[in-house]
Design a protein around this motif. Structure first.
Motif, PDB file in Angstrom:
ATOM      1  N   ARG A  22       0.844  -1.196   0.000  1.00 14.75           N
ATOM      2  CA  ARG A  22       0.000   0.000   0.000  1.00 14.75           C
ATOM      3  C   ARG A  22       0.886   1.255   0.000  1.00 14.75           C
ATOM      4  O   ARG A  22       1.885   1.319   0.722  1.00 14.75           O
ATOM      5  CB  ARG A  22      -0.896  -0.001   1.238  1.00 14.75           C
ATOM      6  CG  ARG A  22      -1.966   1.106   1.250  1.00 14.75           C
ATOM      7  CD  ARG A  22      -2.647   1.156   2.622  1.00 14.75           C
ATOM      8  NE  ARG A  22      -3.259  -0.100   2.959  1.00 14.75           N
ATOM      9  CZ  ARG A  22      -4.503  -0.458   2.629  1.00 14.75           C
ATOM     10  NH1 ARG A  22      -5.250   0.386   1.947  1.00 14.75           N
ATOM     11  NH2 ARG A  22      -4.987  -1.636   3.001  1.00 14.75           N
ATOM     12  N   TYR A  35       2.209   4.432   1.119  1.00 12.43           N
ATOM     13  CA  TYR A  35       2.199   5.056   2.448  1.00 12.43           C
ATOM     14  C   TYR A  35       2.360   6.573   2.361  1.00 12.43           C
ATOM     15  O   TYR A  35       1.712   7.331   3.078  1.00 12.43           O
ATOM     16  CB  TYR A  35       3.320   4.448   3.290  1.00 12.43           C
ATOM     17  CG  TYR A  35       3.487   5.060   4.645  1.00 12.43           C
ATOM     18  CD1 TYR A  35       2.560   4.805   5.654  1.00 12.43           C
ATOM     19  CD2 TYR A  35       4.559   5.908   4.920  1.00 12.43           C
ATOM     20  CE1 TYR A  35       2.705   5.374   6.915  1.00 12.43           C
ATOM     21  CE2 TYR A  35       4.713   6.483   6.172  1.00 12.43           C
ATOM     22  CZ  TYR A  35       3.779   6.208   7.168  1.00 12.43           C
ATOM     23  OH  TYR A  35       3.924   6.773   8.402  1.00 12.43           O
ATOM     24  N   ILE A  71      -1.822   8.105  -2.330  1.00  8.87           N
ATOM     25  CA  ILE A  71      -1.658   7.524  -0.993  1.00  8.87           C
ATOM     26  C   ILE A  71      -2.827   6.575  -0.704  1.00  8.87           C
ATOM     27  O   ILE A  71      -3.969   6.845  -1.047  1.00  8.87           O
ATOM     28  CB  ILE A  71      -1.585   8.641   0.061  1.00  8.87           C
ATOM     29  CG1 ILE A  71      -0.291   9.464  -0.120  1.00  8.87           C
ATOM     30  CG2 ILE A  71      -1.630   8.082   1.482  1.00  8.87           C
ATOM     31  CD1 ILE A  71      -0.192  10.658   0.785  1.00  8.87           C
ATOM     32  N   ASN A  72      -2.492   5.448  -0.075  1.00 12.13           N
ATOM     33  CA  ASN A  72      -3.432   4.380   0.293  1.00 12.13           C
ATOM     34  C   ASN A  72      -3.811   3.470  -0.875  1.00 12.13           C
ATOM     35  O   ASN A  72      -4.559   2.506  -0.681  1.00 12.13           O
ATOM     36  CB  ASN A  72      -4.708   4.934   0.946  1.00 12.13           C
ATOM     37  CG  ASN A  72      -4.453   5.416   2.360  1.00 12.13           C
ATOM     38  OD1 ASN A  72      -3.630   4.826   3.076  1.00 12.13           O
ATOM     39  ND2 ASN A  72      -5.122   6.482   2.770  1.00 12.13           N
ATOM     40  N   THR A  73      -3.293   3.777  -2.058  1.00  9.48           N
ATOM     41  CA  THR A  73      -3.551   2.893  -3.198  1.00  9.48           C
ATOM     42  C   THR A  73      -2.831   1.567  -2.979  1.00  9.48           C
ATOM     43  O   THR A  73      -1.674   1.536  -2.557  1.00  9.48           O
ATOM     44  CB  THR A  73      -3.059   3.529  -4.513  1.00  9.48           C
ATOM     45  OG1 THR A  73      -3.731   4.766  -4.705  1.00  9.48           O
ATOM     46  CG2 THR A  73      -3.325   2.598  -5.704  1.00  9.48           C
TER      47      THR A  73
END
Length: 615
Positions: free
Chosen positions: A260, A262, A485-487
């Motif tokens: 993921r 960050y 982010i968070n992908t």
């Protein structure tokens, strides 16, 4: 009608200057070249004496220059004006002073050329623009430096030989069985430091070869997102071969983790073109790019300057003159395609100079065709590297110009032109991906706007990177712009690559120049001379610009490190050059106490080896 007498350093400038004066309708000038210094300290003698803490140095006309001095005195009888046009540096100012003293010149015009062109000759000799007196502060700085170098060079030469004999350093056997020692040929203020740098690298190479290479496995993640692949390096995931099992365990675990995003920083940065060449830049670049030694490069630069194709090549300045910058912009706007004109700066670029450098008054090195804003574009085009060979073919003074002349001229042209083009732009965004307890980092390196790099970009980049064996190429890295982010990245391949420690590279001429420049121990425009000086003493060999210390050089360095450690003290060397600049700027008046410091250090060594002291 009385004539005008012009005194220059190099005799090869004479025909170029006379030719230009003729085109200006002035044949009443006589030009004489001094072929460098006309005076020096006496041979085979110290030539320096100390009395009541004041030094006196005996400079006399060199035997090889007596005819030149006599000719100057003879021509002075037929001239009503004398122009002293020696170079605009410490050595040139000293030559000017010696000409006044030993030729008994009462009145003179002190003028300097930064280039030998029609406009510069007219301004200097016809219009008398820039006329001044000899700068006595600059003469004083040169005198101080020359005296100290004589005290060190002459003062240590014979005692160093005695030390070698007394301690049986590098002995060899004659045919009759007699044991003798190799004799060192002295040392010097910067020579000792340069030799120390070369020998230290030799020791590092020997130590590496004795210990062998170290192989490290680095765990990486190969990602693919939206059809764009990129590699991220594992953070603190480096393992020596003996920890192969640990490496494999990490790869296995990381492969089954969710990857993921960050963090991600978006960073678009401009990259300005490098400055036009200084002397230091040029010698370094030519050493790396074309494997040319400093002697060859010096000859070529002298040829190009004295035939009027470049300006004065001995400079520490990063900038071109205001006129040169404007002419370059005018030329670019006249010759580029319409869609390319957006790459040209509307406001000329100026580089930040180092403060307190007395030689910043000179321009950076450039083609002399950029000297006059009234020069027709067609004439500038005729001096382009693609066309310059035709120009040289027509000029009898360029008969010996070869491929290396063209390569160096092309580099000078490219570096000058690029200074007035827009900066390129790069995406250097960073991204961190987390996979459980593991993190992987990647950095983008993606050129978004070509700017100056579209025009001779590879040549200019290579000249700044110091690449010798192959052209410098940036490795393009693109991080998908849609990766937020968070992908979660699903297409993941965890693997490793081997990283082998590399043997320290031998010091090249270019690397030595860069190292000495970084230490700031001498004026940058003089640093190219030290490798050839060490070679002439038999302390190093130069093989395709690589500097390899001889056994004699290694032994001399060992003695200097143990007995004359002040000679390889980087802090002292830095302070020396700063002191010379302060004298030149008039901020230090008492130069005798500076000479006395080195006088005492030399006497300490002479006393230790049982040699008579300097008096």
């Amino acid at each position: 009608m009385k004539k005008k007498l012009v005194l220059v350093e190099s005799p090869t400038k004479i025909s170029t200057i006379q030719k230009i004066l003729k085109t200006l309708g002035r044949e009443d000038f006589t030009v004489i070249g001094t072929a460098g210094h006309i005076c020096n300290l006496e041979d085979n003698k110290m030539g320096v004496a100390l009395k009541n803490d004041v030094f006196d140095a005996t400079f006399k006309p060199m035997a090889s220059k007596k005819k030149i001095i006599e000719n100057i005195k003879k021509q002075m009888k037929y001239c009503d004006e004398i122009y002293i046009c020696t170079d605009d540096d410490r050595e040139g100012e000293r030559i000017a002073e010696d000409l006044v003293v030993f030729c008994k010149i009462k009145e003179y015009f002190r003028i300097t050329f930064t280039e030998i062109t029609k406009s510069s000759i007219k301004k200097a000799l016809i219009d008398k623009v820039g006329v001044r007196l000899i700068d006595q502060k600059t003469v004083k700085a040169q005198w101080t430096r020359r005296v100290i170098d004589r005290v060190i060079g002459y003062g240590l030469s014979f005692p160093l030989s005695k030390y070698f004999k007394d301690n049986n350093k590098l002995t060899y056997k004659e045919k009759d069985g007699t044991i003798k020692s190799f004799e060192p040929k002295g040392t010097g203020r910067i020579l000792a430091l340069a030799l120390y740098i070369i020998c230290k690298r030799q020791k590092d190479i020997i130590a590496y070869n004795d210990s062998g290479a170290v192989v490290t496995d680095i765990v990486i993640a190969n990602y693919n997102y939206d059809g764009i692949g990129f590699m991220a390096r594992g953070n603190k995931l480096e393992y020596k071969k003996e920890y192969e099992n640990k490496r494999n365990e990490v790869i296995k675990k990381a492969s089954f983790k969710i990857h993921r995003v960050y963090s991600r920083s978006i960073d678009i940065v401009p990259e300005s073109p490098p400055n036009a060449l200084t002397t230091l830049n040029l010698y370094t670049a030519v050493s790396y790019l074309y494997k040319l030694g400093s002697k060859q490069t010096e000859v070529i630069m002298k040829n190009l300057f004295e035939t009027g194709y470049i300006n004065y090549p001995r400079t520490d300045s990063l900038n071109l003159s205001t006129v040169a910058r404007e002419v370059i912009i005018k030329y670019l706007l006249a010759t580029l395609e319409d869609e390319e004109k957006k790459d040209v700066l509307m406001t000329p670029r100026v580089y930040k100079e180092k403060k307190g450098n007395a030689q910043n008054a000179h321009e950076a090195i450039r083609p002399s065709i950029f000297s006059d804003d009234e020069t027709p574009i067609e004439e500038i085009i005729s001096r382009h590297p693609d066309n310059i060979r035709e120009e040289w073919a027509k000029n009898p003074q360029c008969k010996k110009f070869g491929n290396h002349h063209h390569l160096i001229y092309s580099l000078i042209w490219a570096r000058a032109i690029c200074t007035q083009l827009r900066s390129s732009e790069y995406d250097v965004s960073k991204i961190t991906v987390k996979a459980g307890d593991y993190t992987f980092d990647a950095k983008s390196n993606n050129r978004l706007y070509d700017g100056w790099e579209k025009y001779e970009g590879n040549l200019v980049l290579n000249s700044t990177r110091g690449i010798g064996e192959e052209d410098f190429k940036r490795k393009r890295v693109v991080i998908p712009p849609t990766l937020a982010i968070n992908t979660i990245i699903e297409d993941v391949d965890i693997t490793f690559y081997e990283s082998n420690s590399k043997s320290p590279k031998r010091i090249s001429e270019g690397a030595l120049i860069n190292t000495l420049s970084g230490l700031n121990v001498a004026r940058p425009s003089t640093l190219h001379t030290f490798a050839s000086a060490l070679e002439s003493k038999g302390y190093i060999e130069i093989l395709q610009t690589m500097l390899i210390p001889t056994d004699l050089g290694m032994e001399v360095n060992t003695v200097v490190e143990s007995e004359l450690e002040w000679l390889v003290d980087e802090k002292r060397a830095k302070n020396f050059e700063k002191t010379m600049e302060q004298i030149e700027l008039g901020k230090i008046e008492d130069n005798h106490s500076i000479i006395l410091e080195y006088w005492n250090l030399v006497n300490d060594f002479r006393r230790n080896v049982g040699y008579e002291l300097l008096e």
